[in-house]
Design an enzyme around this catalytic site. Structure first.
Site, PDB file in Angstrom:
ATOM      1  N   CYS A   2     116.949  27.767  48.348  1.00 52.13           N
ATOM      2  CA  CYS A   2     118.343  27.733  48.760  1.00 52.13           C
ATOM      3  C   CYS A   2     118.629  28.948  49.626  1.00 52.13           C
ATOM      4  CB  CYS A   2     119.268  27.744  47.545  1.00 52.13           C
ATOM      5  SG  CYS A   2     119.027  26.345  46.417  1.00 52.13           S
ATOM      6  N   GLY A  31     118.296  24.834  53.092  1.00 56.55           N
ATOM      7  CA  GLY A  31     118.779  23.751  52.239  1.00 56.55           C
ATOM      8  C   GLY A  31     119.823  22.914  52.944  1.00 56.55           C
ATOM      9  N   ASN A 104     119.437  31.430  44.197  1.00 53.96           N
ATOM     10  CA  ASN A 104     118.258  30.905  44.884  1.00 53.96           C
ATOM     11  C   ASN A 104     117.052  31.190  44.017  1.00 53.96           C
ATOM     12  OD1 ASN A 104     116.278  30.125  46.772  1.00 53.96           O
ATOM     13  ND2 ASN A 104     116.206  32.187  47.639  1.00 53.96           N
ATOM     14  N   GLY A 105     116.348  30.153  43.590  1.00 52.32           N
ATOM     15  CA  GLY A 105     115.163  30.352  42.767  1.00 52.32           C
ATOM     16  C   GLY A 105     115.096  29.343  41.639  1.00 52.32           C
ATOM     17  N   TYR A 263     106.329  29.367  55.798  1.00 55.83           N
ATOM     18  CA  TYR A 263     107.119  28.195  56.157  1.00 55.83           C
ATOM     19  C   TYR A 263     108.634  28.402  56.126  1.00 55.83           C
ATOM     20  CZ  TYR A 263     109.146  23.485  55.791  1.00 55.83           C
ATOM     21  OH  TYR A 263     109.913  22.363  55.975  1.00 55.83           O
ATOM     22  N   THR A 309     107.832  25.328  62.827  1.00 54.59           N
ATOM     23  CA  THR A 309     107.341  26.520  62.141  1.00 54.59           C
ATOM     24  C   THR A 309     105.953  26.938  62.597  1.00 54.59           C
ATOM     25  OG1 THR A 309     108.510  25.573  60.242  1.00 54.59           O
ATOM     26  CG2 THR A 309     107.262  27.584  59.866  1.00 54.59           C
ATOM     27  N   ASP A 371      99.223  23.187  61.828  1.00 61.14           N
ATOM     28  CA  ASP A 371     100.405  23.065  60.980  1.00 61.14           C
ATOM     29  C   ASP A 371     100.522  24.304  60.114  1.00 61.14           C
ATOM     30  OD1 ASP A 371     102.693  21.980  59.958  1.00 61.14           O
ATOM     31  OD2 ASP A 371     101.767  20.109  59.274  1.00 61.14           O
ATOM     32  N   ASP A 372     101.740  24.577  59.634  1.00 64.59           N
ATOM     33  CA  ASP A 372     101.916  25.763  58.783  1.00 64.59           C
ATOM     34  C   ASP A 372     101.287  25.560  57.418  1.00 64.59           C
ATOM     35  OD1 ASP A 372     104.151  24.484  57.065  1.00 64.59           O
ATOM     36  OD2 ASP A 372     104.956  24.362  59.087  1.00 64.59           O
TER      37      ASP A 372
END
Length: 584
Positions: A2, A31, A104-105, A263, A309, A371-372
């Protein structure tokens, strides 16, 4: 994963609403499920939150209610609980003082915390771990009440008690009514949080403060980056504009989430002293060196990144390989990030909607796709297929991250092992699954070195999705089995969220066409789009006015029914203003 943000303006007569909206827009990549803001004006809390993007949730009439010089905001992608808008943040409890929180988490000992809070007669209304964090803090802050006004020492003691009780990863901002803004980070610093300041633009001699998940929000809002909130550190900014800092963890040790650098974070962010862009350049260079070791006689003609990314890593990878760097995929920027799209079916469909090929860059060439990361393999499998359809002779795939072999429990939607394409597969087997000619992953030590090269003081990382080592030390096999069972239940919620995403596009179509048809004929069972927002029911089979296009009436009927249902159910699409709750 988030995005969180908190702001306090030194001039008490100014309003922070636009600043927070702008900051959340910058953090939107973290998010897209829901967004919310709460502000405080002279002791009154004003809250607006709902499912959707920032630009969808906050309209002009909402902004008029979000008054006050301090507030917090949140953009959400659900990794705990469900994607219901009832769990959109900020969350609120009125006791003590009136506290709002944005988190966030992921908390990993939720069952233990929930049982303890219920026993102490605190009501838990959702399945969100963020609500547990809020209630634990409220309980510990109330315990500090000594019959006097609360002081910074009391707040920091409550955070110390919270850190002893809450395990996992968290960056948290809180608004404590009458006290100020609080921000803190878990003892391992897994989830990011940064602090910025600036001189007030409206009053001389006072300071504005900003806390955010990423420094890009600090830069964009024209604040100066003070630095990261340390692992286990808490910062309190009082309503008088005084800054207080305290270490609240017993044994803090910086071990940031390594996937942030790979990312999640924007390349223009700085996290724990590391410029994300530079780290990704280093990742690409190390990746190319690994390719040259494994395939010294490679026949790569061109290097093509997977937008967005991977561009930075792809650029340095191409330079080190001595091969041209080309843009072979064009991205539709109005599609959400596929890694954090809910549901496998939605991801598969969205890849083709999001990316299209420039055929001349593929035709007759041996192509290296950079790609990442490769998680489920959904995106990579589609991209390999698209490259071959565009005429590529050979398609090689490389990942700037190591093979993802383990679930993440700290706030990233990396699923149970059975869903991971690298689970019990080597590079050759993954290549076969993707339909690629070969696959090369970044080595974990090379990834760590890419970051440590910029900030050598970071000794360790949370790299649990790559090595299965969970830094909090409390993750057992039993916990992971329970997590897998819970994820099965979550799939139903994700399918519902897929319907929400499709409905969002339909709402946009109705909104655009209703500009030409402001009012529908009520005698024919039709109604204006504004009535839908107010919960007015629509008759089944109502005809669409001329020019609306096929299916418009059925779209409107579904929306109207949904709106009516939301209103009857006490919509979570609400405004809390001066202690009164009103539906939109």
């Amino acid at each position: 994963m988030c995005g969180i943000l908190a702001a306090l303006l030194g001039d008490a007569d100014t309003h922070v609403n636009q600043l927070i909206v702008d900051g959340l827009t910058v953090l939107q990549h973290r998010g897209q499920d829901a967004a919310g803001i709460v502000t405080c004006e002279k002791g009154h809390l004003n809250l607006r939150k709902d499912s959707g993007l920032v630009s969808e949730v906050f309209q002009h009439h909402h902004m008029l209610t979000l008054r006050g010089n301090l507030g917090i905001g949140h953009v959400r992608y659900p990794t705990a609980g469900t994607s219901s808008c009832a769990e959109a943040q900020p969350l609120f409890t009125n006791y003590p003082y009136g506290i709002c929180a944005a988190h966030n988490g992921n908390i990993t000992n939720t069952a233990e915390l929930r049982a303890a809070l219920v026993q102490s007669l605190r009501h838990i209304n959702t399945g969100s771990d963020s609500e547990l964090v809020l209630n634990v803090f409220a309980e510990e802050l109330q315990a500090q009440h000594k019959g006097r006004d609360i002081c910074p020492t009391d707040v920091f003691e409550a955070v110390r008690k919270l850190m002893a009780r809450c395990h996992g990863a968290y960056g948290v901002v809180m608004l404590v009514n009458g006290v100020g803004l609080l921000g803190f980070r878990d003892p391992h610093g897994i989830r990011p949080l940064v602090l910025g300041t600036r001189n007030s633009t409206t009053q001389a001699g006072v300071t504005d403060f900003l806390l955010a998940s990423e420094s890009v929000a600090i830069d964009t809002l024209r604040f100066s980056l003070v630095g990261d909130v340390g692992p286990g550190e808490a910062i309190l900014i009082t309503t008088e504009g005084k800054l207080h800092r305290s270490q609240c963890a017993r044994s803090p040790q910086l071990m940031p989430c390594i996937f942030e650098y790979v990312y999640f974070a924007r390349p223009d962010s700085i996290m724990d002293g590391v410029q994300v862009y530079e780290a990704r350049l280093n990742m690409g260079e190390r990746l190319a060196e690994s390719i040259l070791r494994k395939y010294p006689q490679h026949d790569i003609d061109v290097v093509i990144p997977v937008p967005d990314t991977s561009r930075t890593s792809g650029l340095s990878c191409a330079y080190t390989l001595g091969r041209p760097f080309r843009e072979g995929f064009i991205k539709n920027r109005y599609i959400a990030r596929t890694f954090i799209m809910p549901g496998q079916a939605v991801r598969m469909k969205t890849v083709r909607m999001k990316l299209n090929t420039i055929r001349s860059e593929f035709r007759g060439k041996n192509v290296l796709l950079v790609d990442d990361s490769i998680v489920r393999g959904t995106t990579s499998r589609e991209l390999v297929s698209m490259a071959r359809e565009a005429g590529a002779r050979k398609v090689y795939v490389t990942s700037a991250a190591p093979a993802v072999r383990y679930p993440n429990v700290y706030g990233i939607d990396i699923p149970t092992r059975i869903e991971l394409i690298a689970n019990e597969r080597d590079e050759a087997q993954v290549a076969a699954e993707l339909g690629a000619d070969w696959v090369v992953y970044q080595a974990l030590e090379d990834l760590k070195t890419s970051i440590r090269k910029i900030n050598p003081s970071i000794q360790e990382f949370d790299a649990s999705c790559f090595d299965g080592r969970y830094v909090t030390g409390d993750i057992t096999d039993e916990y992971l089995v329970e997590l897998q069972g819970g994820r099965g239940k979550k799939q139903g919620h994700q399918q519902q969220q897929a319907e929400v995403l499709r409905g969002r596009a339909e709402r946009k179509m109705v909104s655009e066409t209703s500009e030409k048809h402001k009012t529908w004929n009520a005698h024919d069972g039709n109604h204006s789009a504004s009535n839908c927002a107010n919960g007015a029911p629509a008759e089944a089979g109502a005809a669409a006015p001329a020019g609306m296009g096929p299916g418009a009436a059925s779209v409107s009927t579904r929306l109207s029914s949904a709106c009516a249902e939301k209103k009857l159910g006490g919509s979570c699409e609400v405004l809390f203003n001066l202690g009164r709750e009103t539906t939109k």
